[in-house]
Design a protein around this motif. Structure first.
Motif, mmCIF file in Angstrom:
data_model
loop_
_atom_site.group_PDB
_atom_site.id
_atom_site.type_symbol
_atom_site.label_atom_id
_atom_site.label_comp_id
_atom_site.label_asym_id
_atom_site.label_seq_id
_atom_site.Cartn_x
_atom_site.Cartn_y
_atom_site.Cartn_z
ATOM 1 N N LYS A 170 0.817 -1.219 0.000
ATOM 2 C CA LYS A 170 0.000 0.000 0.000
ATOM 3 C C LYS A 170 0.840 1.254 0.000
ATOM 4 O O LYS A 170 0.304 2.354 0.038
ATOM 5 N N TYR A 171 2.161 1.109 -0.016
ATOM 6 C CA TYR A 171 3.036 2.273 -0.006
ATOM 7 C C TYR A 171 3.521 2.593 -1.419
ATOM 8 O O TYR A 171 3.618 1.722 -2.283
ATOM 9 N N LEU A 172 3.866 3.850 -1.639
ATOM 10 C CA LEU A 172 4.213 4.333 -2.974
ATOM 11 C C LEU A 172 5.321 3.516 -3.629
ATOM 12 O O LEU A 172 5.222 3.138 -4.797
ATOM 13 N N LEU A 173 6.399 3.239 -2.906
ATOM 14 C CA LEU A 173 7.570 2.604 -3.502
ATOM 15 C C LEU A 173 7.677 1.124 -3.173
ATOM 16 O O LEU A 173 8.739 0.513 -3.331
ATOM 17 N N SER A 174 6.593 0.515 -2.719
ATOM 18 C CA SER A 174 6.602 -0.926 -2.486
ATOM 19 C C SER A 174 6.282 -1.650 -3.792
ATOM 20 O O SER A 174 5.971 -1.029 -4.803
ATOM 21 N N GLY A 175 6.370 -2.968 -3.776
ATOM 22 C CA GLY A 175 6.013 -3.744 -4.956
ATOM 23 C C GLY A 175 7.075 -3.759 -6.036
ATOM 24 O O GLY A 175 6.766 -3.974 -7.207
ATOM 25 N N GLY A 176 8.361 -3.542 -5.663
ATOM 26 C CA GLY A 176 9.434 -3.654 -6.641
ATOM 27 C C GLY A 176 9.926 -2.352 -7.231
ATOM 28 O O GLY A 176 10.767 -2.366 -8.134
ATOM 29 N N MET A 177 9.445 -1.212 -6.738
ATOM 30 C CA MET A 177 9.871 0.064 -7.315
ATOM 31 C C MET A 177 11.273 0.465 -6.880
ATOM 32 O O MET A 177 11.994 1.142 -7.613
ATOM 33 N N LEU A 178 11.715 0.040 -5.681
ATOM 34 C CA LEU A 178 13.060 0.339 -5.200
ATOM 35 C C LEU A 178 13.925 -0.919 -5.299
ATOM 36 O O LEU A 178 13.583 -1.953 -4.728
ATOM 37 N N VAL A 179 15.037 -0.832 -6.008
ATOM 38 C CA VAL A 179 15.913 -1.980 -6.220
ATOM 39 C C VAL A 179 17.137 -1.879 -5.318
ATOM 40 O O VAL A 179 17.815 -0.844 -5.276
ATOM 41 N N CYS A 180 17.419 -2.952 -4.588
ATOM 42 C CA CYS A 180 18.548 -2.983 -3.662
ATOM 43 C C CYS A 180 19.865 -2.962 -4.447
ATOM 44 O O CYS A 180 20.054 -3.763 -5.362
ATOM 45 N N PRO A 181 20.808 -2.073 -4.078
ATOM 46 C CA PRO A 181 22.087 -2.001 -4.794
ATOM 47 C C PRO A 181 23.031 -3.145 -4.458
ATOM 48 O O PRO A 181 24.014 -3.370 -5.157
ATOM 49 N N THR A 182 22.736 -3.892 -3.391
ATOM 50 C CA THR A 182 23.633 -4.958 -2.950
ATOM 51 C C THR A 182 23.255 -6.316 -3.540
ATOM 52 O O THR A 182 24.094 -7.004 -4.118
ATOM 53 N N CYS A 183 21.981 -6.693 -3.412
ATOM 54 C CA CYS A 183 21.570 -8.039 -3.851
ATOM 55 C C CYS A 183 20.706 -8.020 -5.108
ATOM 56 O O CYS A 183 20.441 -9.075 -5.692
ATOM 57 N N GLY A 184 20.240 -6.840 -5.513
ATOM 58 C CA GLY A 184 19.390 -6.771 -6.692
ATOM 59 C C GLY A 184 17.930 -7.067 -6.418
ATOM 60 O O GLY A 184 17.108 -7.043 -7.333
#
Length: 273
Positions: A52-66
């Protein structure tokens, strides 16, 4: 009949689905495909990637593990975005970055409103519009008239005593060329987009979308997926992390065809945890 001789015409009255509705459906399907891709990357069920949050659901990509970031709340914080892989699979990812939800959402929306929904980007999008080929009807008609004049001259030479079997091949060749030109002249003429009207329509849509981005988070996220690719974080530091988001020409959806989409300019701002 060869395909190059087919005639195609626009017939809006025969459309089964309203174009605006089709755009919304396509956008929803694209969001679902993106969520599936993001969730599969970290082994989650696709239906669970829809937060339910703006950047949830794959919008933010982790720089360490992808993998992707997810929203996390606890008695010790008011809500942060953290690496879902690190939180759910201890030992797999070492990224301890925690981004405040409210501040991160505002930072993304501020940039998107100013960059992707701004005047400069609209002008950049207009440069991607398929302007269509120039209407060459006048040239085709002039060539047809020239060939017709030559046919009449050749026919006249027969009446003047030139043997018919000598002139006939030249007449047939020109008649074939005239028939080919007739096919091209009957084809629908390309419609040149009205750039001024398109610019006005894009500006109006951008204004509406800026308001929608500050409305209900699910609506804002749907629009965000249409405007930018997933946000990639990189060069994390204790007090800041850079991020980049390749842009999409989502503002043009349903308005005009796009000749080519060479990923419009992205941006690289900074988050401060």
């Amino acid at each position: 009949m060869p395909e190059e001789m087919w005639l195609q015409r626009e017939a809006p009255s025969l459309r089964i689905i309203d174009p605006d509705l089709a755009v919304l459906v396509d956008a929803r399907r694209e969001e679902w495909r993106s969520r599936i891709t993001a969730s599969r990357a970290v082994g989650r069920a696709p239906e669970k990637a829809h937060g339910k949050y703006l950047l949830s659901g794959g919008m933010l990509v982790c720089p360490t593990c992808g993998g992707h970031f997810e929203a996390f709340k606890s008695p010790w914080n008011t809500g942060v975005y953290v690496c879902a892989t690190r939180r759910r699979k201890p030992g797999v990812c070492s990224n301890t970055l925690a981004l405040p939800i409210a501040g991160t959402d505002d930072a993304v929306l501020d940039i998107v409103e100013g960059e992707v929904l701004g005047t400069r980007f609209i002008e950049e999008l207009l440069g991607l519009v398929d302007r269509g080929e120039a209407d060459d009807s006048a040239r085709l008609m002039a060539e047809r008239n020239r060939l017709r004049t030559e046919v009449e001259r050749l026919v006249g030479s027969i009446a003047a005593g030139v043997p018919g079997d000598t002139v006939a091949p030249a007449i047939r060749e020109r008649e074939r060329e005239i028939a080919r030109l007739d096919v091209q002249l009957r084809a629908p003429r390309p419609m040149q987009p009205d750039i001024d009207k398109l610019r006005a329509a894009l500006s109006l849509r951008a204004k509406q979308w800026r308001a929608d981005l500050r409305a209900e988070p699910k609506v804002a996220r749907l629009l965000l997926w249409r405007l930018v690719e997933p946000i990639v974080l990189f060069e994390p530091r204790p007090d800041w992390v850079k991020w980049e988001a390749p842009t999409k020409p989502g503002l043009l959806e349903g308005l005009v065809p796009i000749h080519q989409v060479a990923s419009p300019t992205g941006f690289e701002p900074v988050f401060r945890p």
